[in-house]
Structures are given as structure tokens and as C-alpha cells.
Design a protein around this motif. Sequence first.
Motif, mmCIF file in Angstrom:
data_model
loop_
_atom_site.group_PDB
_atom_site.id
_atom_site.type_symbol
_atom_site.label_atom_id
_atom_site.label_comp_id
_atom_site.label_asym_id
_atom_site.label_seq_id
_atom_site.Cartn_x
_atom_site.Cartn_y
_atom_site.Cartn_z
ATOM 1 N N UNK A 363 -11.182 7.942 -0.774
ATOM 2 C CA UNK A 363 -12.304 7.148 -1.270
ATOM 3 C C UNK A 363 -13.171 7.909 -2.261
ATOM 4 N N UNK A 364 -13.102 9.245 -2.235
ATOM 5 C CA UNK A 364 -13.982 10.014 -3.131
ATOM 6 C C UNK A 364 -13.237 10.906 -4.119
ATOM 7 N N UNK A 365 -11.889 10.907 -4.068
ATOM 8 C CA UNK A 365 -11.132 11.805 -4.928
ATOM 9 C C UNK A 365 -11.247 11.380 -6.395
ATOM 10 N N UNK A 366 -11.461 12.309 -7.323
ATOM 11 C CA UNK A 366 -11.566 11.959 -8.749
ATOM 12 C C UNK A 366 -10.197 11.605 -9.338
ATOM 13 N N UNK A 367 -10.219 11.096 -10.561
ATOM 14 C CA UNK A 367 -8.979 10.723 -11.240
ATOM 15 C C UNK A 367 -8.100 11.953 -11.412
ATOM 16 N N UNK A 368 -6.886 11.853 -10.890
ATOM 17 C CA UNK A 368 -5.979 12.997 -10.822
ATOM 18 C C UNK A 368 -4.608 12.484 -10.426
ATOM 19 N N UNK A 369 -3.639 13.384 -10.325
ATOM 20 C CA UNK A 369 -2.315 12.995 -9.845
ATOM 21 C C UNK A 369 -2.409 12.348 -8.465
ATOM 22 N N UNK A 370 -3.189 12.952 -7.574
ATOM 23 C CA UNK A 370 -3.327 12.412 -6.222
ATOM 24 C C UNK A 370 -3.877 10.990 -6.272
ATOM 25 N N UNK A 371 -4.932 10.779 -7.035
ATOM 26 C CA UNK A 371 -5.541 9.450 -7.131
ATOM 27 C C UNK A 371 -4.559 8.448 -7.735
ATOM 28 N N UNK A 372 -3.803 8.881 -8.718
ATOM 29 C CA UNK A 372 -2.834 7.997 -9.371
ATOM 30 C C UNK A 372 -1.774 7.540 -8.380
ATOM 31 N N UNK A 373 -1.229 8.457 -7.581
ATOM 32 C CA UNK A 373 -0.195 8.064 -6.617
ATOM 33 C C UNK A 373 -0.767 7.159 -5.539
ATOM 34 N N UNK A 374 -1.989 7.415 -5.118
ATOM 35 C CA UNK A 374 -2.634 6.537 -4.140
ATOM 36 C C UNK A 374 -2.810 5.130 -4.719
ATOM 37 N N UNK A 375 -3.250 5.058 -5.967
ATOM 38 C CA UNK A 375 -3.479 3.757 -6.612
ATOM 39 C C UNK A 375 -2.169 3.016 -6.867
ATOM 40 N N UNK A 376 -1.175 3.731 -7.365
ATOM 41 C CA UNK A 376 0.121 3.119 -7.675
ATOM 42 C C UNK A 376 0.749 2.508 -6.424
ATOM 43 N N UNK A 377 0.821 3.293 -5.352
ATOM 44 C CA UNK A 377 1.533 2.823 -4.161
ATOM 45 C C UNK A 377 0.834 1.637 -3.506
ATOM 46 N N UNK A 378 -0.472 1.548 -3.656
ATOM 47 C CA UNK A 378 -1.188 0.385 -3.139
ATOM 48 C C UNK A 378 -0.909 -0.861 -3.974
ATOM 49 N N UNK A 379 -0.552 -0.665 -5.241
ATOM 50 C CA UNK A 379 -0.339 -1.798 -6.148
ATOM 51 C C UNK A 379 1.120 -2.241 -6.239
ATOM 52 N N UNK A 380 2.048 -1.434 -5.727
ATOM 53 C CA UNK A 380 3.468 -1.771 -5.857
ATOM 54 C C UNK A 380 3.783 -3.101 -5.185
ATOM 55 N N UNK A 381 4.559 -3.957 -5.837
ATOM 56 C CA UNK A 381 4.991 -5.208 -5.184
ATOM 57 C C UNK A 381 5.889 -4.922 -3.990
ATOM 58 N N UNK A 382 5.943 -5.824 -3.066
ATOM 59 C CA UNK A 382 6.829 -5.675 -1.920
ATOM 60 C C UNK A 382 8.275 -5.965 -2.328
ATOM 61 N N UNK A 383 9.188 -5.503 -1.477
ATOM 62 C CA UNK A 383 10.624 -5.811 -1.627
ATOM 63 C C UNK A 383 11.209 -5.358 -2.964
ATOM 64 N N UNK A 384 10.765 -4.204 -3.441
ATOM 65 C CA UNK A 384 11.355 -3.635 -4.655
ATOM 66 C C UNK A 384 12.116 -2.370 -4.277
ATOM 67 N N UNK A 385 12.859 -1.845 -5.238
ATOM 68 C CA UNK A 385 13.444 -0.523 -5.064
ATOM 69 C C UNK A 385 12.636 0.469 -5.895
#
Length: 555
Positions: A363-385
Motif C-alpha cells: 500500500x505504501x511502496x513507491x513506483x518500482x519493479x515491485x510495485x509494477x509486478x503487484x499492479x500487473x498481477x492484480x490487473x491480469x485477466x483470468x483464464x490466460x496463459x
Amino acid sequence: MIYPKIPLAQSVIEICRLKGIQHIIISPGSRNAPLTIGFSNNEAFQCYSIVDERCAAFFALGIAQQTKEPVAIVCTSGSALLNYYPAIAEAFYSQIPLVVISADRPKNKIDIGDGQTIRQENVFANHSLYNANLTEAASVQNDNLISEAISISKKQKGPVHINVPFEEPLYDTQDFCSVKPTVKEEVVVEKPFSISESDLNIWEKAQKKLILVGELFPNTIESKIIEFLAKDESVVVFTEKTSNLHHESFISNIDTIITPFTEEDFKEFKPDLLVTFGGMIVSKRIKAFLRKYQPENHWHIDELRAYDTFGCLLNHFKTNPNLFFNDFLLRVDLSVRAESRTYNSKIQEIVAYRREKQNDFQNQVPFSDFKVFDTITKALPKNIQLQVSNSSAIRYLQLVNLDSSIEVFCNRGTSGIDGSTTTAIGAALVNNKPTVLITGDISFFYDSNALWNNYIPKNFKIILVNNSGGGIFRILPGHKETETFTKYFETSHSLDASNLCKMFDFEYLSANNERELEVNLDDFFARNEKPVLLEIFTPEKENDKILKDYFKKML
């Protein structure tokens, strides 16, 4: 139907057909013309033209990864063949069936100064399951070698090499097949499996059983076995994203859980019995833990191989996990599961504590690789490869949550950065699912010829995390901010993918901050009429500090 006039070429083509090979990846050349003519003019085969042999081999690897069937790669003589090697090594360690068919000069042309000649026989000896060195004339012996190579690739799950010498003329054709090779029918006999009474006794007496699952194809393990393991208080199941194995009690963020452990914690968590199955393990920390605090017993379950990864392997069960654990379901004494066994409940308390700490950090991490992976995985559609490149990408993915409907693949056989993009494209072509590749900048630019490919599905997507170099080296012990480090280890650069996307007709999006990323992710996933790449630029010199802070916050 058009056939090459050379009988040996006809034999190779006919045996491939009879053995059920469907996908043929061909790289251009002259010496392999008889094979190219025969394969491309036969309706039994789906042929693809990939110019770069290294990419061709990884493209084939991606197809074979998904179909679990041998895929053939065909090249001309000379150094073309050597460019297959990275994918051959990956196939060898990942147990993926590949059939290398290399055209060669006749033996009397080798080592006399003739053009495009090298010593091709047995060139992959250290990483191939079988080497078929054919002679020029079609013969029963050649037929047997070809057939045996393909059978071994299929049964033993790995690469084989068929070297085929041709003399000129190479381009002559005819409208009939002049050879009639015969091949043995494949008979698969499933061997019955039963665990010994002594091993059953070891299982029942062990108070702390750690099940560590490596790389697995989705839906490999039967649901009743998953429930069996989940209900046993003496069992802790560690999985990884590439395990594709899910239960609410299974722990998929191994590094998050054990990195903050003290020596006392490690001693307390040391298992009595370690049971492993699946492919290669990503987590370096779990390997270090189990090598230092070795269990009394380590069992590995695999029909073919068992690597002594932790230096304490005592038993290799040559079967598959379903047969292994189904035997337990019939014979294990469930009443032995006494309430006093608390191995799983104790680790679940730690998991819950770490989850709270992780949520606070995210919730408090600045924009970074860690933040990007957290954001990406939350946005990924279901049932994809989800295909993932090596180094930082797969390691960050291990730390964040991912919906259980998403299938995850990564080339973990040799853990190399080469070929990740091409593998993903090959996989996307045959898996019938929307496919997203998450990759780092070094891996992407290293494999940029992957985009020189006419078979990329229009809904294929790439997320490129560009931190201007090999950021993973900043995480490793001994890193110092010097010119040598920046130039030779991190390989700092200022490249972006926009011009590559123009050249290869990819749609291109970019993000430089959290707001741009959130807005462009929606647009990115909505585009399905042309391949699209989203490039995310993260700060080069903050990522390692943020990652280290993450593990400190877990205490």
C-alpha cells in the motif's frame, strides 16, 4: 504430392509422418533443400519458416511445451546447427521433446576446407538423449535410427539429433515416394506402483513433512490428492508460480515466508521428510535452507529423473505423483494424524502474519519493479496463459499474488534469458488461450529476433519491464556502485522497444509512472486485433533497495 528425389530425405519425411510428428520448423538453407521440399509439400505437416535458428529452436520448444509431443526443427549444414544449442539444453533439463534434423555434407567433404562444413555428428552429445548419424544411402539401418530417435524423444521427454548427409543435386523432385519404411508401433504400458511398508512407515512416523513442488503442467495433480495433502497437519506444501498447483493452504510465496527466518526458526521448520516432484525450483532461498538443514529423508517422484538438488536424496520413486499418492490414499492410516501434529498450523500463523505485513508494504511502496509486478498481477485477466522470462521477472512474480486460473510457464531448465520471447510465441500459437509474456529488458532485447516471426497470434501481448539494465545484479551480494559494475554486470543502457515495435508491426504503449500504468493496462488488455507491447520504465537504482526493504518489513 511433391517428394525430394533423394531416397534418404524421403525416409526421414515418411518416418516423421508415421511417428505422428505434426509441427516442422524450418530455417532457410540449401543443404536442407530436400527436407524442406518434402516437409512443406506434405499435408501431414504444419510447417513454419523461422530464419534465425536460435529462435526457430525456442519457437519449437514453446510448441512442444504445450503439446507435450515431439516437434521437429530442420536446418542446413554448418554453424546454423550450433545456434540450436541453447534451446536443446533447455529441452534436455525441462524434459521437452524436440527432434533436431540437420542436413550435412557427405563425410568426404568434412575437414577438407569445403564451405559450410563443421563436425556435426554428435555435436549435442552432452545434452541429447540420442544421436542418429545417418549414412548417405537409404537403408533399413537408417530407418531404424530415425525411428528410434523419435521414439526416445517422445518416451524420455527430451531432445534428439538426427544428422542427415546429402550430396548434390539437392533440388530434384518427383511426384511419388520411392521408399516404404516400416516403424514399430508405440506400446505404452502403465506400470503398477506400490510403496514399500518401510517407506509407508517413514511417512506415518514423520511429524514434519515438507512437500516441495517444482514446475508442473496445469491440472497435473488429481483433486483428491490435493485435498489429502491439505488436510494433514503434519504436511506443509510449498509451491511456486510455475507449479500451477493451488489450494488455500498451500504456500506459493516461499521467499516471503522463509527469508526473515532466524537460525532458530530454520531449525524448528526443518522437515523430517522432504518429498519433491515437478521440475526445477526457482527459489534460491529454499535450496539454501534445505542444503544447510537437511531432512532425514528426501524422496523425489518422477518417472524419469531425480536430481539430488539438496544433497540428501535417499529415494527416487520412478512413477508419477498421482500413482504415488493414490497408493497412500488406499493404505495410509489416517488415524495417525494426531492433534499433536502442528507443523502446518505453525507455518500458517507465519503466513497470516507475513500477509498483513505484505499488504502494508504494498500500500505504501513507491513506483518500482515491485510495485509494477503487484499492479500487473492484480490487473491480469483470468483464464490466460502467462509466460515469464528469467532473472528478475520470475523472481518478482514469486512474491505477489496471482489468480489460480492463470497458467504460468517459464524456461527453468537452464534458467537462461535467451529465448523467452520466442518460446512464448510458440506456446501462444498452439495453446488456444490468450497469452501474455512478462519480460525484463535484457531478456527482451537479447531475444529481439523473436519478433521476426510470421506466426504471432494477433492477441499475443508483451509486458516489458525496462529498468535500464540487468537489475538483478544489484540484488546479489557484493554489489558495489562502480563503473565496472555498471558496464559489465548491470550492462546499463538507454534502449526502448518503440522502434522494434514499428519494424515488426506491434502496437506500442508505454508507462513511466503508476498513473500511466493503470490507465494503459486497461487499453493494453482491450487490444486484440494486433500483437501489442506495453513498456514500463522503472527507476534503475531504487529497485534493489525497495526489494531489500520488503524483506525487512516481513520481520
